[in-house]
Write an enzyme that holds these catalytic residues in place. Structure first.
Site, mmCIF file in Angstrom:
data_model
loop_
_atom_site.group_PDB
_atom_site.id
_atom_site.type_symbol
_atom_site.label_atom_id
_atom_site.label_comp_id
_atom_site.label_asym_id
_atom_site.label_seq_id
_atom_site.Cartn_x
_atom_site.Cartn_y
_atom_site.Cartn_z
ATOM 1 N N GLU D 60 38.836 6.862 40.429
ATOM 2 C CA GLU D 60 38.441 5.470 40.630
ATOM 3 C C GLU D 60 37.338 5.341 41.662
ATOM 4 O OE1 GLU D 60 41.541 6.597 40.541
ATOM 5 O OE2 GLU D 60 42.293 5.731 38.681
ATOM 6 N N HIS D 130 52.690 -0.630 38.283
ATOM 7 C CA HIS D 130 52.020 -1.222 37.119
ATOM 8 C C HIS D 130 52.214 -2.729 37.149
ATOM 9 C CE1 HIS D 130 52.566 2.995 35.911
ATOM 10 N NE2 HIS D 130 51.499 2.832 35.151
HETATM 11 C C1 LIG Z 1 45.166 6.733 40.424
HETATM 12 C C2 LIG Z 1 45.596 6.594 38.998
HETATM 13 N N1 LIG Z 1 44.690 6.290 38.065
HETATM 14 C C3 LIG Z 1 45.051 6.126 36.777
HETATM 15 C C4 LIG Z 1 46.361 6.265 36.388
HETATM 16 C C5 LIG Z 1 46.779 6.039 34.921
HETATM 17 N N2 LIG Z 1 47.132 7.315 34.296
HETATM 18 C C6 LIG Z 1 48.415 7.718 34.215
HETATM 19 S S1 LIG Z 1 48.557 9.230 33.552
HETATM 20 C C7 LIG Z 1 46.890 9.383 33.320
HETATM 21 C C8 LIG Z 1 46.323 10.641 32.745
HETATM 22 C C9 LIG Z 1 46.677 11.858 33.564
HETATM 23 O O1 LIG Z 1 46.218 13.027 32.937
HETATM 24 P P1 LIG Z 1 46.549 14.470 33.493
HETATM 25 O O2 LIG Z 1 46.409 14.483 34.982
HETATM 26 O O3 LIG Z 1 45.740 15.449 32.750
HETATM 27 O O4 LIG Z 1 48.110 14.683 33.217
HETATM 28 P P2 LIG Z 1 48.863 14.793 31.811
HETATM 29 O O5 LIG Z 1 49.233 13.400 31.422
HETATM 30 O O6 LIG Z 1 47.935 15.420 30.852
HETATM 31 O O7 LIG Z 1 50.077 15.605 32.073
HETATM 32 C C10 LIG Z 1 46.250 8.221 33.749
HETATM 33 C C11 LIG Z 1 44.805 7.977 33.673
HETATM 34 C C12 LIG Z 1 47.279 6.587 37.407
HETATM 35 N N3 LIG Z 1 48.582 6.753 37.138
HETATM 36 N N4 LIG Z 1 46.876 6.750 38.684
#
Ligand SMILES: Cc1ncc(C[n+]2csc(CCOP(=O)(O)OP(=O)(O)O)c2C)c(N)n1
Ligand SMILES: Cc1ncc(C[n+]2csc(CCOP(=O)(O)OP(=O)(O)O)c2C)c(N)n1
Ligand SMILES: [Mg+2]
Ligand SMILES: [Mg+2]
Lengths: 408, 325, 408, 325
Positions: D60, D130
């Site tokens: 972000e 959320h």
């Molecule tokens: C600071 C923040 N930004 C956005 C999100 C929304 N979000 C939740 S999971 C995710 C993707 C995470 O991907 P990754 O780190 O590759 O983990 P995976 O789900 O593949 O295990 C996002 C964008 C969040 N939880 N926290």
């Protein structure tokens, strides 16, 4: 997905395997290293660069003295890093955007920011483009494509990525060069910036001035790796390490970086190895955290002297010219300083303008209330009251200057 | 009793806390051998070693993330943010993590050991980025405590209170007073309570409320007012969160008037919260609108800083206007 | 200061020079690669690992179904990544701290978190350690040294560095393992964490699950480099890339990482290459951003089957045992789910406790006001009103369970 | 006129802005081919290409830093933060950079082209992370504009207004209403003004003020109140910063009573600012204390969300109490 070679025993890498060499062309005595080739550098350009380096040094020395005399609240010197800053700038198109940290006044000097313009900012007077709002050394110039300095460190790095991305979309064949210190490179914004620039192929040159210190913190307490350069591998980004006191090497490296950025739309990381010869700022005293001996060793690598030797070798410079240049610059600094000191502060209205494109009704009310208050206690607010008095405001010549210096 | 300035009092508090409990750690940018850019941590590395007092890399989100982890582990980190203006890169770690750590885990884990120190405020020709007073940003965050001392004695006692408090505390230090404010400070260990305001002067006509460096401003304003025979009750809020509503309300029920002052901009500043709460609880007793004397709704300026600031003359005028309403 | 070799022509590196290999031991058919050597893995431990993998899979399948039935608001599966998560956990001391992202329920299963404990969290009932405050899958266990999950991504990474630093000072010969996704590794907190851990020599293992996606974003839009592993060079940190679907390789790599962390007080980065076989969460539908074909190719690399084949080869497992295990786990999931669903919600008081160590007077007032309000409109707040009625509150058996399950 | 839900209205506004001006870019996490986790940017990549609508890495602070740079360069970035709860890593870029860009440069440079969109608020079983409503954090930041729409029609007009506004705008979208709120929305381009409140219902006994998803809550409360013959004037503030003091004051001068409601916690919430300002300007006209109906001073809960929220029954009770005072 990543496709790499397989191994069947758990071997850990440590990064030591990949030491990044330092690119150097010019020795301290002004001669080239064996096998080194100077970049194309016509006499006129060489002298523009050299003049800028000297003009920066003179400004720095004089203004620190002025700070010591109590004429100025604060100052930061570029001393020791003039080649890095000005060499990089000279490799650019003058229309490329520069987003700097705060120790890069040499870039502005090179692009033609006048001593008057420096002084107006340093004294925060009514001609300061920044309207006296920021501390000394927070210069900016729209016409010179030099983004106004912001104190929070590293924030300009992702901004530079975005700026460059916009330049790419505008198809201008321009790039952005972003200066920052090796300390600032520890901020989260650094990682964000390099990753985004690499993924989105922004024509940006990340130029790290590794000067060994972030205030009192030596670079070995800043990172465990060999400098900032190896981080480029994490972004699959072009990278070069360069001797930051070597004007020819900085110029050559940055030119090539610019070519990669503009022609291939790829970001590049440059790490210029140098040393902050002065204190961090006029508020700092380095004797508490580093030795004279260390400083002296670096003073012997002075980038200005190194270039001077080279110029003399070329037959493009001599001692008389040096003396004349120094004298005229010193005189100019003093004169412009006196002018700027005497100029009145920005008007009271400048407190509320530029918060938004237009002054909001609420801000107008706050200003009106302040005006009433200042009128009630004129002696308590000598700066503010001045702009309330129509005679005084009309009497001086500031308005005339404004028109041709605004930059925007 | 020795005389100390505020920096000495803070340094002394850190020294006492580190001597008493080897779980106490002090770190931040330039905090190590240099002792911090203001020298609040002078000599602590010498005394307690590099593992307990150290420089960090230049990354506020990392400093507070690291501190959160240390606190969760059971250490007692006292993290320094070099200027309150530079606390924002750590905003997520503070507001989403520090503040919610205990709640979200149902008290399985907490970071109550954490204290975050940061110099705040204007009056030092610092311009936009060496002058901010960000307390209101944090005061909207349940789970945090926010404390601001007004003088060396308060600074030492409140900082020791903060370090030992079972909840995470943001400790904003009025840097304008670091060297300017001196006073008698006991050598020995003592604590002042977190969450309690202090009535520093009793009066009957109007209550004047502030915290930190504004207390000095208030004192000057009150002097002018008392010369006009306006009897002022002065309250130092000390804790912005949680704040001592009862003490403020008690005073306003008596005086019927309230002037609140802070350095931060008006809109969304913490004076708004106080005014809203007090008008609710003192509605029938108020004899004048609650007045706020604050910074203007702009970034912090430089050359015209004096004009910008909520100084004693502006507070004095507000007191007079309140009484004359 | 950095001392490196000199070069005299401006050569840019790009990182491609340094491709990081993938460590693999086990083929999909359960046999070892040539030259590969299995780590020490006694039958009992192997079966504990395998049971945990299967138990995680069964839980995931059942709970997604429950979500689809509307019994649960939200769920996230670990499917496809069980070997990475459980292999890493099995390499640790059970007292090492684990700070996970959200897709690592296998680590908890391995450490002995019961289905009851899972269910209480998933249904946010009165026995949930988190007191029904967080969304499903935000588990935590103090007794199992598993930090409560937090939704903001990457925040746990610098926290893990700090936690580990505290462990080092406490001289416990323990470390912290921090799980995170390749997406989360883009956050500024990642850079902060790795740099701080390297500079301050914290015994922390940064375990990146590179599963190819962050929600819909494929890793090629996440970073331009070959994975996350090359970033280690920027911190001079030990690094290994491992086949995340290979339980033996993950175990061996993490054991060695733990040795480096605990014995040398050095952080280590592990990148486990795997694939998120399921949707990101129950709210996601991957068909919009990736192909069935791609998914199928990865389904053939199922880590549980791979380990099963190996176990069968060892003579430690057979089809009957598999069937019995699956059946008993399924039964247990269903039973515990039913129990958890029926349990009442946490009491109204839980709204204001744990904000601070003690409930502040202001919060007590807000609670009292809420109680009055709920009493006035009991039908509008069926969950809240329940804890207000002393008969109902006393009548059920929850209190008895609380004592031995609190964890703290 | 077609019927749209709020997501469709937002998508439509973005489509119009991108079609009209090729300097407009939309980006953020999962914003590209997927169209965002809520699908607000659906089909924009298809229509305008990957260079103008794209996924960013998951960072972000990078998204907003990049957006600030783009805006300074003259582009018109519309950056999405996936949930308002995740805006805090970008807090420094927003509060120290976006907000102060024009001021600190004396208007040499500005990021007025920037719009930041983020879904906010509770009522969707989202728990701590959320559900947050962080508008007050930003409302304490001169230089920013903060806008919250209440329905699809407002969303489209205000978003187009925000994108074209010469100042940076934070646009918080009530995600609970994304699909739940539908209404007639013109196909064509139109703008609604930033900085102006709207009186959505006229009345004489009490003014009830809110924004975003709370407007629906207010409507239900007012229905109950009107059934008891309490005449309510309802105001949708729409812009939190700058906020339309005059409209609110005008209404309160008429009704003598004010009930403000927001989802965010009480302490430091924006209702405090409004109450403080209104009591000052309407002091002699107020017939009851200004009431605030807000979230509790805790992190956002899950299982007991319904109890926690400032719902219509709580607003209704506050209206009654105000009138009965
Ligand atoms: C600071 C923040 N930004 C956005 C999100 C929304 N979000 C939740 S999971 C995710 C993707 C995470 O991907 P990754 O780190 O590759 O983990 P995976 O789900 O593949 O295990 C996002 C964008 C969040 N939880 N926290
Ligand atoms: C976000 C932030 N944190 C801290 C500071 C205070 N500060 C100003 S300069 C500086 C050191 C910067 O060192 P470096 O980046 O190496 O640049 P150099 O001064 O060596 O040129 C620090 C810590 C700041 N300006 N911004
Ligand atoms: Mg440096
Ligand atoms: Mg992933």
């Amino acid at each position: 997905m990543t496709k790499t070679q397989d191994i069947h025993s758990p071997e850990f890498l440590r990064g030591d395997e990949f030491s990044i060499p330092t690119f150097r062309l010019l020795k301290q005595d002004g001669s080239l290293y064996e096998g080194a080739q100077a970049p194309e550098l016509p006499r006129e350009l060489a002298l523009r660069i050299y003049h800028s380096m000297v003009a920066t040094r003179v400004l720095d020395e004089r203004m620190l003295a002025a700070q010591r005399q109590g004429r100025l609240s604060f100052y930061m010197q570029c001393i020791g890093e003039e080649a890095a800053v000005i060499g990089a700038t000279a490799a650019l198109d003058d229309a490329d955007m520069i987003m700097a940290q705060y120790r890069e006044q040499g870039a502005l000097v090179y692009r033609g920011f006048s001593y008057d313009e420096f002084m107006n900012q340093l004294f925060g007077n009514e001609l300061d483009y920044g309207k006296g709002r920021q501390m000394p050394i927070h210069y900016g110039s729209r016409k010179l494509h030099y983004m106004t300095i912001s104190s929070p460190l590293a924030t300009q790095i992702p901004q530079a990525a975005g700026y460059a991305y916009g330049q790419k979309l505008a198809d201008e064949a321009l790039c952005t060069l972003c200066f920052f210190g090796e300390g600032a490179a520890s901020e989260g914004d650094f990682h964000a910036a390099l990753n985004m620039a690499a993924v989105h192929e922004a024509p940006v040159i990340f130029f790290c001035r590794n000067n060994g210190y972030a205030i009192s913190t030596p670079s070995i307490e800043q990172f465990a790796a060999d400098g900032v350069a190896p981080r480029a591998f994490g972004y699959r980004m072009h990278v070069i390490r360069v001797d930051g006191n070597d004007i020819l090497a900085v110029l050559a490296a940055t030119r090539e970086a610019r070519r990669i950025a503009v022609e291939q739309n790829k970001p590049v990381l440059i790490e210029a190895m140098s040393y902050r010869l002065a204190a961090h700022s006029s508020s700092d005293d380095p004797s508490g955290y580093r030795s004279r001996k260390e400083e002296e060793a670096w003073r012997e690598k002075d980038p200005i002297l190194r270039m001077q030797h080279w110029l003399i070798d070329q037959g493009w410079w001599n001692d008389d010219e040096e003396k004349a240049l120094q004298e005229s610059l010193r005189r100019e600094v003093l004169e412009t300083m006196k002018r700027a000191e005497k100029r009145p502060p920005p008007p009271l209205e400048s407190l509320v303008s530029d918060v938004y494109a237009d002054v909001t009704p609420a801000l107008q009310q706050q200003l009106d209330q302040l005006k009433r208050h200042v009128r009630q206690y004129p002696d308590a607010y000598p700066k503010g009251v001045r702009s309330l008095d129509p005679d005084v405001a009309a009497g001086h010549d500031a308005a005339d200057h404004n028109a041709d210096q605004g930059g925007k | 009793m020795p005389t100390m300035n505020m920096l000495q009092a803070i340094n002394n508090a850190l020294d006492i806390a580190m001597a008493e409990d080897d779980k106490v750690l002090c770190f931040g940018e330039d905090v190590g051998i240099f002792g911090g850019v203001f020298r609040a941590t002078s000599h602590l590395q010498e005394k307690y070693g590099r593992s307990r007092c150290f420089n960090t890399p230049l990354v506020e989100q990392g400093i507070i993330g690291f501190a959160n982890g240390l606190a969760a582990q059971g250490s007692v980190p006292v993290a320094e943010i070099q200027f309150a203006d530079y606390i924002f890169p750590a905003f997520d770690q503070i507001v989403n993590e520090t503040a919610k750590f205990r709640y979200r885990s149902g008290d399985l884990f907490n970071v109550g050991g954490l204290t975050i120190r940061a110099p705040y405020g204007g009056g030092i020709s610092g311009g936009l980025y060496h002058s901010q007073s960000p307390e209101a940003y944090f005061a909207h965050t349940p789970g945090l405590k926010v404390v601001v001392p007004r003088n060396p004695y308060q600074a030492k006692g409140l900082l020791l209170g903060a370090i030992r408090d079972p909840d995470p505390v943001l400790f904003f230090e009025p840097k304008r007073l670091y060297r300017a404010s001196t006073g008698e400070v006991p050598e020995e260990d003592y604590q002042l309570p977190i969450g309690e305001a202090e009535v520093t002067r009793e009066g009957t006509d109007v209550t004047v409320l502030g915290w930190g460096a504004q207390m000095e401003v208030i004192d000057r304003a009150v002097e002018l007012a008392e010369a006009e025979n306006i009897s002022c009750e002065v309250i130092d809020l000390r804790s912005i969160l949680p704040w001592d509503q009862d003490s403020v309300v008690e005073s306003v029920l008596k005086t019927g008037r309230l002037v609140i002052t802070h350095e931060a901009p008006l809109t969304g500043g913490f004076a708004g919260e106080i005014a809203a709460a007090v008008q609710e609880r003192c509605f029938l007793y108020l004899e004048a609108p609650i007045a706020r004397v604050t910074g203007m709704d702009t970034p912090f300026p430089l050359t015209l800083e004096k004009e910008y600031l909520a100084d004693h003359l502006k507070v004095y005028e507000a007191i007079k206007a309140s009484v004359a309403f």
